[in-house]
Design a protein around this motif. Structure first.
Motif, PDB file in Angstrom:
ATOM      1  N   ASN A  76       2.701 -16.788  -8.772  1.00 28.03           N
ATOM      2  CA  ASN A  76       3.616 -16.324  -7.732  1.00 28.03           C
ATOM      3  C   ASN A  76       4.816 -15.569  -8.285  1.00 28.03           C
ATOM      4  N   ASP A  95       5.423 -10.548  -3.955  1.00 24.03           N
ATOM      5  CA  ASP A  95       5.181 -11.981  -4.136  1.00 24.03           C
ATOM      6  C   ASP A  95       5.313 -12.732  -2.807  1.00 24.03           C
ATOM      7  N   GLY A 119       2.604 -10.389   0.003  1.00 22.54           N
ATOM      8  CA  GLY A 119       1.255 -10.098  -0.464  1.00 22.54           C
ATOM      9  C   GLY A 119       1.045  -8.625  -0.775  1.00 22.54           C
ATOM     10  N   THR A 148      -1.556  -6.662  -0.113  1.00 23.39           N
ATOM     11  CA  THR A 148      -2.171  -5.838   0.931  1.00 23.39           C
ATOM     12  C   THR A 148      -1.124  -5.294   1.893  1.00 23.39           C
ATOM     13  N   SER A 166       2.073  -3.363  -6.109  1.00 20.20           N
ATOM     14  CA  SER A 166       1.117  -4.126  -5.300  1.00 20.20           C
ATOM     15  C   SER A 166      -0.295  -4.020  -5.873  1.00 20.20           C
ATOM     16  N   THR A 224      -0.537  -6.123  -9.177  1.00 20.82           N
ATOM     17  CA  THR A 224      -0.599  -7.551  -8.878  1.00 20.82           C
ATOM     18  C   THR A 224      -1.993  -7.953  -8.421  1.00 20.82           C
ATOM     19  N   LYS A 225      -2.605  -7.119  -7.594  1.00 24.43           N
ATOM     20  CA  LYS A 225      -3.952  -7.416  -7.097  1.00 24.43           C
ATOM     21  C   LYS A 225      -4.966  -7.450  -8.240  1.00 24.43           C
ATOM     22  N   ASP A 244      -4.351 -10.666 -10.408  1.00 25.05           N
ATOM     23  CA  ASP A 244      -4.804 -11.858  -9.695  1.00 25.05           C
ATOM     24  C   ASP A 244      -6.329 -11.948  -9.624  1.00 25.05           C
ATOM     25  N   SER A 270      -8.746  -6.154   3.346  1.00 26.76           N
ATOM     26  CA  SER A 270      -8.109  -7.452   3.582  1.00 26.76           C
ATOM     27  C   SER A 270      -8.940  -8.321   4.513  1.00 26.76           C
ATOM     28  N   LYS A 281     -11.754  -9.899   2.171  1.00 25.92           N
ATOM     29  CA  LYS A 281     -11.336 -10.182   0.795  1.00 25.92           C
ATOM     30  C   LYS A 281     -11.978 -11.446   0.226  1.00 25.92           C
TER      31      LYS A 281
END
Length: 428
Positions: A147, A302, A305, A307, A352, A355-356, A359, A419, A422
């Motif tokens: 996070n 964070d 999200g 998306t 963004s 981060t995707k 993750d 999304s 997902k």
């Protein structure tokens, strides 16, 4: 008896506070390197198109330098990613920055000799600095909690803003310096770029130790081996192809739009009588906008999200593109506003998307996949650079900007679609 590596890893496992201290050190060192890396990237971008226009005698191929160094960055992204996966971030990032520095100094020599072949080769090598500058952001995520990954990326990108803003605003000074030592004015910024990339590499080589990627991978392997269930809190247990694809799509489209419009803005401004100082100011503010909002962007990613924030990126880029298309060429303020929004949209998209991707990967493939994704980013930038000059020469800067707006709009339904599904495409 435990090996030296096992003992080192065990120390960080036994002491969360020590691990946090290492994380903060990595963020600081990566951020310091980004100050130099940002200056190296920004100075070259500012005058690349102008140098090509001067050497080729036409604006039709003014996007060539941007295309060349983004194409070179594609090859370098693979190299840096694979070296990082095998030997750690320190070795991979140092190699990339050093190559970028050599390329920047090669451009200076090409301008002095008025050699187009040397310019082509040097711009390709110079692209390694661009790729490495981008991949440095991943170093901050290696030891970050799940996070906090977007925030880690954002802190490093904020640091890059200092160099990125300074680079273009030193264009005039470096041009005067170049003339004072008997070399072409437009080669001066590349002298700055080459030196800055070399310094960035030196910072990484000297101080990015112990290596964050190798430590993170060893800790993850240890936890898996000892079947620690809480590893899932910070590290995904499966590689998500859909997550990687979605993150890549965000970054590819935002990169293409940003590079295309940014590349031709200095040429567009030149047609309306703006001097090199005005160009440096506009690009400096644009690149500052690419990085300065990062800390806020990371917190928002964070919180809401990747998306949701990628949709915000698409909306921001659409507004920026339309404003660039409609802004009077004589109005410096309008051009500054359009390019600032363009930078903010890119910033949201990159953080963004990054981060995707983080993750959606695990330590066994993370650095390699990050490099592969950055190849797509570089190729999209190369395409934007090549097509931008052709579109402006064949039609106009207005058509180019409106085309960017259309691409930005496409990003929104793509992200909404991904999304909704997902949860699929998870493989162990």
């Amino acid at each position: 008896m435990a090996s030296k590596t096992d003992q080192s890893v065990q120390t960080y496992i036994d002491s969360p506070e020590k691990l946090k201290k290492l994380y903060r050190r990595v963020i600081f060192i990566a951020s310091l390197s980004q100050i130099f890396g940002g200056a190296g990237l920004a100075a070259g971008i500012t005058v690349g198109a102008l140098l090509a226009q001067q050497m080729l005698g036409t604006a039709a191929y003014a996007g060539m330098p941007i295309a060349l160094f983004t194409l070179g960055s594609a090859a370098a992204a693979v190299l840096v990613g694979r070296l990082s996966q095998r030997y750690g971030r320190r070795f991979g990032l140092t190699t990339g920055f050093m190559l970028g520095g050599i390329g920047g100094l090669g451009v200076v020599l090409a301008a002095i000799l008025n050699s187009l072949p040397l310019l082509v080769i040097s711009m390709l090598i110079y692209g390694a600095g661009t790729a490495t500058n981008l991949q440095t952001r991943y170093a901050g995520t290696d030891l970050a909690a799940k996070n906090q990954r977007a925030k880690a990326v954002s802190i490093i990108m904020v640091s890059a803003a200092f160099g990125a803003f300074a680079g273009p605003n030193l264009v005039g000074i470096m041009g005067e310096f170049a003339l004072s030592i008997g070399i072409p004015a437009l080669s001066g910024p590349f002298l700055l770029s080459g030196t800055a990339f070399l310094l960035a590499g030196l910072v990484i080589f000297l101080w990015l130790r112990p290596d964050p990627f190798l430590i993170a991978k060893a800790i993850e392997d240890y936890r898996k081996e000892h079947k620690q269930e809480n590893v899932s809190e910070d590290t995904p247990q499966a590689y998500s192809k859909k997550g990687v694809a979605a993150g890549a799509a965000i970054m590819v489209l935002t990169q293409m739009i940003m590079i295309a419009i940014m590349t031709m803005t200095p040429v567009h401004m030149g047609h309306f009588g703006h001097d090199l100082g005005d160009v440096g100011l506009v690009i400096g503010i644009h690149i500052g906008a690419m990085y300065l909002p990062s800390l806020f962007t990371g917190i928002l990613v964070d919180k809401f999200g990747a998306t949701a924030m990628s949709v915000a990126a698409g909306a921001t880029l659409t507004i920026a593109s339309v404003l660039a298309a409609l802004a009077p060429g004589e109005s410096l303020i309008s051009i500054i506003l359009a390019l600032a929004l363009l930078g903010i949209g890119w910033n949201i998209g990159l953080i963004s998307g990054t981060t995707k991707v983080v993750d959606s990967t695990v330590s066994d493939n993370r650095a390699k996949i990050q490099g592969n994704v950055d190849v797509l980013i570089a190729l999209s930038g190369a395409s934007g650079g090549v097509l931008s000059g052709m579109v402006v020469a064949g039609w106009s800067y207005t058509v180019l900007s409106l085309s960017g707006g259309v691409l930005a709009l496409i990003l929104i339904p793509i992200m909404l679609w991904t999304s909704r599904s997902k949860s699929s495409s998870r493989v162990a």
